[in-house]
Design a protein around this motif. Structure first.
Motif, PDB file in Angstrom:
ATOM      1  N   LEU A   9      60.456 129.588  31.094  1.00 17.05           N
ATOM      2  CA  LEU A   9      61.867 129.701  31.442  1.00 17.05           C
ATOM      3  C   LEU A   9      62.104 129.175  32.849  1.00 17.05           C
ATOM      4  N   THR A  10      63.313 128.705  33.093  1.00 19.88           N
ATOM      5  CA  THR A  10      63.673 128.393  34.472  1.00 19.88           C
ATOM      6  C   THR A  10      64.012 129.718  35.156  1.00 19.88           C
ATOM      7  N   HIS A  11      63.591 129.840  36.382  1.00 17.98           N
ATOM      8  CA  HIS A  11      63.815 131.063  37.141  1.00 17.98           C
ATOM      9  C   HIS A  11      65.312 131.342  37.279  1.00 17.98           C
ATOM     10  N   SER A  12      66.088 130.288  37.548  1.00 21.57           N
ATOM     11  CA  SER A  12      67.538 130.468  37.732  1.00 21.57           C
ATOM     12  C   SER A  12      68.209 130.979  36.467  1.00 21.57           C
ATOM     13  N   GLY A  19      70.359 139.386  35.119  1.00 20.80           N
ATOM     14  CA  GLY A  19      70.859 140.173  36.236  1.00 20.80           C
ATOM     15  C   GLY A  19      69.762 140.672  37.155  1.00 20.80           C
ATOM     16  N   TYR A  20      68.510 140.361  36.840  1.00 19.19           N
ATOM     17  CA  TYR A  20      67.415 140.732  37.731  1.00 19.19           C
ATOM     18  C   TYR A  20      67.517 139.938  39.019  1.00 19.19           C
ATOM     19  N   GLY A  21      67.022 140.508  40.086  1.00 19.90           N
ATOM     20  CA  GLY A  21      66.986 139.797  41.354  1.00 19.90           C
ATOM     21  C   GLY A  21      65.763 138.904  41.430  1.00 19.90           C
ATOM     22  N   ARG A  22      65.733 138.060  42.430  1.00 20.70           N
ATOM     23  CA  ARG A  22      64.593 137.153  42.588  1.00 20.70           C
ATOM     24  C   ARG A  22      63.286 137.924  42.772  1.00 20.70           C
ATOM     25  N   PHE A  29      54.475 136.613  36.661  1.00 25.76           N
ATOM     26  CA  PHE A  29      53.739 135.383  36.925  1.00 25.76           C
ATOM     27  C   PHE A  29      53.457 134.626  35.628  1.00 25.76           C
ATOM     28  N   GLY A  30      53.694 133.336  35.631  1.00 23.28           N
ATOM     29  CA  GLY A  30      53.400 132.490  34.478  1.00 23.28           C
ATOM     30  C   GLY A  30      54.536 132.318  33.501  1.00 23.28           C
ATOM     31  N   LEU A  31      55.640 133.041  33.705  1.00 23.56           N
ATOM     32  CA  LEU A  31      56.771 132.960  32.782  1.00 23.56           C
ATOM     33  C   LEU A  31      57.708 131.810  33.124  1.00 23.56           C
ATOM     34  N   PHE A  32      57.664 131.356  34.373  1.00 21.48           N
ATOM     35  CA  PHE A  32      58.664 130.395  34.843  1.00 21.48           C
ATOM     36  C   PHE A  32      58.076 129.023  35.156  1.00 21.48           C
ATOM     37  N   ARG A  37      58.961 120.488  34.990  1.00 22.22           N
ATOM     38  CA  ARG A  37      57.637 120.905  34.497  1.00 22.22           C
ATOM     39  C   ARG A  37      57.740 121.629  33.156  1.00 22.22           C
ATOM     40  N   GLY A  38      58.876 121.433  32.478  1.00 22.87           N
ATOM     41  CA  GLY A  38      59.033 121.981  31.135  1.00 22.87           C
ATOM     42  C   GLY A  38      59.789 123.290  31.034  1.00 22.87           C
ATOM     43  N   GLY A  39      60.321 123.799  32.133  1.00 24.40           N
ATOM     44  CA  GLY A  39      61.095 125.037  32.085  1.00 24.40           C
ATOM     45  C   GLY A  39      62.415 124.833  31.356  1.00 24.40           C
ATOM     46  N   VAL A  40      62.810 125.815  30.572  1.00 20.61           N
ATOM     47  CA  VAL A  40      64.051 125.728  29.799  1.00 20.61           C
ATOM     48  C   VAL A  40      64.899 126.976  30.059  1.00 20.61           C
TER      49      VAL A  40
END
Length: 101
Positions: A9-12, A19-22, A29-32, A37-40
């Motif tokens: 996933l894209t972090h943004s 609604g989670y904060g940064r 780790f590893g989800l974004f 680089r392939g994030g969606v």
């Protein structure tokens, strides 16, 4: 697919949709991944997961005029469960439905 890392996933998108904060997302780790680089987005990840679960579409003609029906792997698994088979009058007739898939 999210768990094994094949979809990132894209972090943004994650922050916007959940609604989670940064800081909250740092522990994942590893989800974004960045888009390059392939994030969606979460929406696109949902589409990818839906297509991965897809088995077949029955046409309006095949359903006897009841419209198109999409059959998923999850639906097939439920159909094959012991409880579903046990509810049928005949196990052979119940399982013969799989021939159309």
């Amino acid at each position: 697919m999210l768990v094994d890392g094949s979809i990132k996933l894209t972090h943004s998108s994650f922050v916007k949709e959940t609604g989670y904060g940064r800081g909250d997302a740092r522990s994942m780790f590893g989800l974004f991944a960045r888009p390059e680089r392939g994030g969606v987005s979460i929406e696109r990840a949902g589409e990818i997961l839906m297509l991965a679960d897809f088995v077949r579409t029955l046409t309006n003609d095949e359903t006897g005029g009841k419209g198109e029906i999409r059959i998923s792997n999850n639906a097939v698994a439920k159909f094959l469960s012991e409880s579903a088979v046990a509810k049928s009058d005949s196990r052979d007739i119940h399982l013969s439905v799989l021939k159309v898939l």
